[in-house]
Design a protein around this motif. Structure first.
Motif, PDB file in Angstrom:
ATOM      1  N   MET A   1      -1.113   7.238   4.269  1.00  0.00           N
ATOM      2  CA  MET A   1      -1.731   8.336   3.538  1.00  0.00           C
ATOM      3  C   MET A   1      -2.589   7.795   2.390  1.00  0.00           C
ATOM      4  N   ILE A   2      -2.063   6.818   1.648  1.00  0.00           N
ATOM      5  CA  ILE A   2      -2.804   6.247   0.520  1.00  0.00           C
ATOM      6  C   ILE A   2      -4.052   5.529   0.999  1.00  0.00           C
ATOM      7  N   LEU A   3      -3.984   4.910   2.172  1.00  0.00           N
ATOM      8  CA  LEU A   3      -5.158   4.215   2.715  1.00  0.00           C
ATOM      9  C   LEU A   3      -6.340   5.164   2.923  1.00  0.00           C
ATOM     10  N   ARG A   4      -6.059   6.458   2.968  1.00  0.00           N
ATOM     11  CA  ARG A   4      -7.135   7.437   3.174  1.00  0.00           C
ATOM     12  C   ARG A   4      -7.911   7.726   1.890  1.00  0.00           C
ATOM     13  N   GLY A   5      -7.397   7.302   0.744  1.00  0.00           N
ATOM     14  CA  GLY A   5      -8.165   7.471  -0.485  1.00  0.00           C
ATOM     15  C   GLY A   5      -7.318   7.698  -1.708  1.00  0.00           C
ATOM     16  N   ILE A   6      -7.636   6.995  -2.808  1.00  0.00           N
ATOM     17  CA  ILE A   6      -6.885   7.106  -4.054  1.00  0.00           C
ATOM     18  C   ILE A   6      -7.060   8.476  -4.679  1.00  0.00           C
ATOM     19  N   GLN A   7      -8.262   9.027  -4.641  1.00  0.00           N
ATOM     20  CA  GLN A   7      -8.493  10.310  -5.293  1.00  0.00           C
ATOM     21  C   GLN A   7      -7.663  11.426  -4.648  1.00  0.00           C
ATOM     22  N   GLN A   8      -7.574  11.389  -3.309  1.00  0.00           N
ATOM     23  CA  GLN A   8      -6.771  12.395  -2.630  1.00  0.00           C
ATOM     24  C   GLN A   8      -5.301  12.260  -3.033  1.00  0.00           C
TER      25      GLN A   8
ATOM     26  N   MET B   1      -5.254 -13.627  -8.969  1.00  0.00           N
ATOM     27  CA  MET B   1      -4.481 -13.537  -7.733  1.00  0.00           C
ATOM     28  C   MET B   1      -5.419 -13.976  -6.616  1.00  0.00           C
ATOM     29  N   PRO B   2      -4.896 -14.361  -5.469  1.00  0.00           N
ATOM     30  CA  PRO B   2      -5.763 -14.774  -4.368  1.00  0.00           C
ATOM     31  C   PRO B   2      -6.808 -13.708  -4.033  1.00  0.00           C
ATOM     32  N   SER B   3      -7.991 -14.153  -3.703  1.00  0.00           N
ATOM     33  CA  SER B   3      -9.133 -13.257  -3.504  1.00  0.00           C
ATOM     34  C   SER B   3      -8.938 -12.265  -2.359  1.00  0.00           C
ATOM     35  N   VAL B   4      -8.031 -12.550  -1.435  1.00  0.00           N
ATOM     36  CA  VAL B   4      -7.811 -11.658  -0.303  1.00  0.00           C
ATOM     37  C   VAL B   4      -7.378 -10.268  -0.769  1.00  0.00           C
ATOM     38  N   PHE B   5      -6.744 -10.194  -1.959  1.00  0.00           N
ATOM     39  CA  PHE B   5      -6.248  -8.912  -2.446  1.00  0.00           C
ATOM     40  C   PHE B   5      -7.304  -8.130  -3.234  1.00  0.00           C
ATOM     41  N   ALA B   6      -8.514  -8.652  -3.316  1.00  0.00           N
ATOM     42  CA  ALA B   6      -9.594  -7.969  -4.035  1.00  0.00           C
ATOM     43  C   ALA B   6     -10.422  -7.074  -3.117  1.00  0.00           C
ATOM     44  N   GLY B   7     -10.078  -7.031  -1.857  1.00  0.00           N
ATOM     45  CA  GLY B   7     -10.852  -6.243  -0.913  1.00  0.00           C
ATOM     46  C   GLY B   7     -10.475  -4.773  -0.922  1.00  0.00           C
ATOM     47  N   GLU B   8     -11.451  -3.909  -0.639  1.00  0.00           N
ATOM     48  CA  GLU B   8     -11.235  -2.469  -0.525  1.00  0.00           C
ATOM     49  C   GLU B   8     -11.670  -1.998   0.853  1.00  0.00           C
ATOM     50  N   ASN B   9     -11.045  -0.929   1.343  1.00  0.00           N
ATOM     51  CA  ASN B   9     -11.487  -0.353   2.608  1.00  0.00           C
ATOM     52  C   ASN B   9     -12.608   0.656   2.358  1.00  0.00           C
ATOM     53  N   LYS B  10     -13.029   1.354   3.379  1.00  0.00           N
ATOM     54  CA  LYS B  10     -14.154   2.275   3.245  1.00  0.00           C
ATOM     55  C   LYS B  10     -13.851   3.446   2.316  1.00  0.00           C
ATOM     56  N   ASN B  11     -12.557   3.697   2.053  1.00  0.00           N
ATOM     57  CA  ASN B  11     -12.158   4.782   1.150  1.00  0.00           C
ATOM     58  C   ASN B  11     -11.938   4.295  -0.276  1.00  0.00           C
ATOM     59  N   LYS B  12     -12.383   3.060  -0.562  1.00  0.00           N
ATOM     60  CA  LYS B  12     -12.248   2.467  -1.896  1.00  0.00           C
ATOM     61  C   LYS B  12     -10.795   2.254  -2.287  1.00  0.00           C
ATOM     62  N   VAL B  13      -9.934   2.011  -1.324  1.00  0.00           N
ATOM     63  CA  VAL B  13      -8.528   1.704  -1.569  1.00  0.00           C
ATOM     64  C   VAL B  13      -8.315   0.205  -1.407  1.00  0.00           C
TER      65      VAL B  13
ATOM     66  N   LEU C   1      -2.284  -3.132  -1.067  1.00  0.00           N
ATOM     67  CA  LEU C   1      -1.330  -2.107  -0.657  1.00  0.00           C
ATOM     68  C   LEU C   1      -0.423  -2.615   0.462  1.00  0.00           C
ATOM     69  N   TRP C   2      -0.992  -3.361   1.403  1.00  0.00           N
ATOM     70  CA  TRP C   2      -0.193  -3.928   2.481  1.00  0.00           C
ATOM     71  C   TRP C   2       0.885  -4.868   1.940  1.00  0.00           C
ATOM     72  N   LEU C   3       0.513  -5.796   1.036  1.00  0.00           N
ATOM     73  CA  LEU C   3       1.502  -6.727   0.489  1.00  0.00           C
ATOM     74  C   LEU C   3       2.571  -5.963  -0.291  1.00  0.00           C
ATOM     75  N   THR C   4       2.143  -4.972  -1.071  1.00  0.00           N
ATOM     76  CA  THR C   4       3.093  -4.173  -1.847  1.00  0.00           C
ATOM     77  C   THR C   4       4.146  -3.540  -0.945  1.00  0.00           C
ATOM     78  N   ASN C   5       3.717  -2.915   0.117  1.00  0.00           N
ATOM     79  CA  ASN C   5       4.673  -2.195   0.968  1.00  0.00           C
ATOM     80  C   ASN C   5       5.484  -3.117   1.861  1.00  0.00           C
ATOM     81  N   ILE C   6       4.951  -4.276   2.181  1.00  0.00           N
ATOM     82  CA  ILE C   6       5.762  -5.273   2.899  1.00  0.00           C
ATOM     83  C   ILE C   6       6.917  -5.730   2.011  1.00  0.00           C
ATOM     84  N   VAL C   7       6.623  -5.988   0.725  1.00  0.00           N
ATOM     85  CA  VAL C   7       7.663  -6.398  -0.222  1.00  0.00           C
ATOM     86  C   VAL C   7       8.689  -5.282  -0.409  1.00  0.00           C
TER      87      VAL C   7
END
Length: 474
Positions: free
Chosen positions: A142-149, A315-327, A332-338
């Motif tokens: 759900m969060i991957l669909r957008g922070i504002q929502q 932090m490693p640059s891999v975590f600086a990426g955003e998807n098309k919804n600016k998330v 988020l993936w690392l957070t929820n895996i932990v």
């Protein structure tokens, strides 16, 4: 998404603060405090915690106004004041502590359901863990669909979850028995004096105040920079009033020892004892809404902190990426895996909720201490006070008090949780090594950074040994 669509007004920022703070903790306050103290100790504890956290909130407010270039609050201030590695430790500690806090939400949700469906037990049965796992990933997508929502949903949920808390307060206020309140006043039956009783409550007060920095973390989304400070103070006042009332009123309707033995969420058990079974159902529904809303808010905060740290090369640059919804998807993936991994470990815990609550608080103490210390640095150097020098004395006093308070919290938390936090800080430093290697920079540029890392490793070794030998039980 257009820039104008990304901005949060004051009301939404305030809802982020209230939504982050009103979560699992407030529903557990009656039993947690009754186990430690009576009304006198509770009043002293809230005076200390409320005053200290108000000073910390004022530091956040001042820094938001005086250092508008520093986004993501907690992490950015630590780095600006103390350097790269302490800044990383603050970001990592705040992030991993927030992940653990999210686990406590799932444990309390499952424990609440366990009162009606025994298959959930105290929140750490196999079925409970499976249900929590499904919930983790439903929220994730759900969060991957957008922070504002997600932020809009949080605003609606914030209003909905305050209703059962207010109902609880009103019913207990009308049921108030002054003779019973007086009987419980000194915490009869408890060992130790007021100081020891108050000290025992400090970690839980930290836990329930987590989220006070929510507007600061989301400062880059604010319509007006000044709204960050206003949202922080407004949210603080609202939530503190609710927490004090939820803590004190049960002493006026039930004996302290009875409240101390109640199942969590104890707010539901207290209301059930006063009005019958419908009270437990009503509060339990409110708790589920509240905790799910808080989980949503903290999932956003976790990803935002990791994302911002990666954007500033900490932090490693891999975590600086955003998807098309600016998330910040990778963050988020690392957070929820932990979160998922820690949820699984609760199966072996004797009191999973208390452990998650205290460990979340312990992981947040160092970041908060560094923020207060940075505020003290600015005022001592008179930095940013060129235009309004008359405010410096006031801000200096506030920063000193906030620093003393956060240092006291480290003492009150005790060596056990400092050592347990080192068990996470030491291996977590691998992310810092990864980031520094990416940038072709030396891992540690200062002797103090090497000493800090060595202390973290020593603490981790001691912590693992204490767990293995049973000196620390989880």
């Amino acid at each position: 998404m257009a820039a104008t669509e990304k901005r949060m007004p004051l009301t939404q920022l305030t809802a982020m603060v209230v939504g982050g703070m009103v979560g699992a903790g407030i529903f557990s306050l009656p039993r947690t405090f009754a186990n430690a103290t009576g009304p006198l100790g509770a009043v002293v504890a809230w005076l200390i915690a409320g005053s200290g956290m108000y000073m910390l909130a004022r530091v956040f407010q001042s820094l938001a106004e005086r250092k508008p270039d520093l986004d993501a609050g907690v992490y950015a201030y630590a780095k600006a004041g103390f350097g790269d590695y302490p800044g990383f430790l603050s970001a990592f500690g705040y992030w991993i502590g927030s992940c653990i806090g999210n686990v406590s939400y799932w444990v309390l949700i499952k424990s609440t359901l366990g009162a009606f469906f025994p298959i959930f037990g105290d929140g750490n049965t196999v079925v409970a863990i499976l249900v929590a796992s499904i919930g983790i990933w439903l929220f994730h997508f759900m969060i991957l669909r957008g922070i504002q929502q997600a932020a809009l949903i949080n605003s609606v949920v914030t209003v909905a979850k305050v209703i059962p808390i207010l109902t609880f307060i009103v019913i207990l206020a009308f049921s108030f028995k002054s003779s019973l309140f007086h009987l419980n006043f000194y915490g009869g039956g408890l060992e130790g004096g007021i100081f020891e009783q108050v000290k025992a409550t400090m970690l839980v007060t930290v836990f329930v105040f987590l989220g006070i920095e929510g507007a600061s973390v989301y400062s880059r989304y604010a319509k007006e920079r000044g709204d960050v400070g206003k949202a922080t103070i407004t949210g603080f006042i609202i939530v503190t009033s609710l927490m004090v009332l939820v803590t004190l009123l049960p002493y006026a309707v039930l004996d302290r020892s009875v409240v101390a033995e109640m199942r969590q969420p104890s707010m539901a058990a207290v209301l059930e004892a006063v009005v019958g079974h419908w009270g437990a159902i009503f509060v339990s529904i409110g708790l589920l809404v509240s905790v799910l809303g808080a989980y949503l808010a903290w999932s956003l905060i976790c990803a935002e902190v990791l994302f911002t740290a990666a954007k500033t090369n900490d932090m490693p640059s891999v975590f600086a990426g955003e998807n098309k919804n600016k998330v910040p998807a990778a963050a988020l993936w690392l957070t929820n895996i932990v979160v998922q991994l820690i949820v699984i470990t609760t199966y072996w815990s004797r009191d999973a909720f208390s452990l998650m609550l205290n460990l979340t608080s312990a992981m947040s103490l160092i970041p908060f201490f560094l923020v207060a210390s940075y505020g003290l640095q600015l005022t001592k150097r008179a930095e940013t006070y060129e235009h309004r020098p008359q405010e410096r004395t006031r801000d200096l006093i506030i920063a000193i008090l906030a620093t003393i308070y956060t240092a006291f919290l480290l003492y009150a938390g005790g060596i056990k949780f400092i050592v347990l936090s080192a068990v996470l800080y030491a291996p977590g430093s691998a992310l810092y090594f990864w980031s520094r290697r990416e940038q072709h920079k030396p891992v540690f540029s200062r002797l103090w950074d090497r000493i800090l890392f060595a202390l973290a490793v020593i603490g981790a070794v001691v912590g693992i040994y204490w767990i293995a030998t049973g000196y620390i039980t989880i």
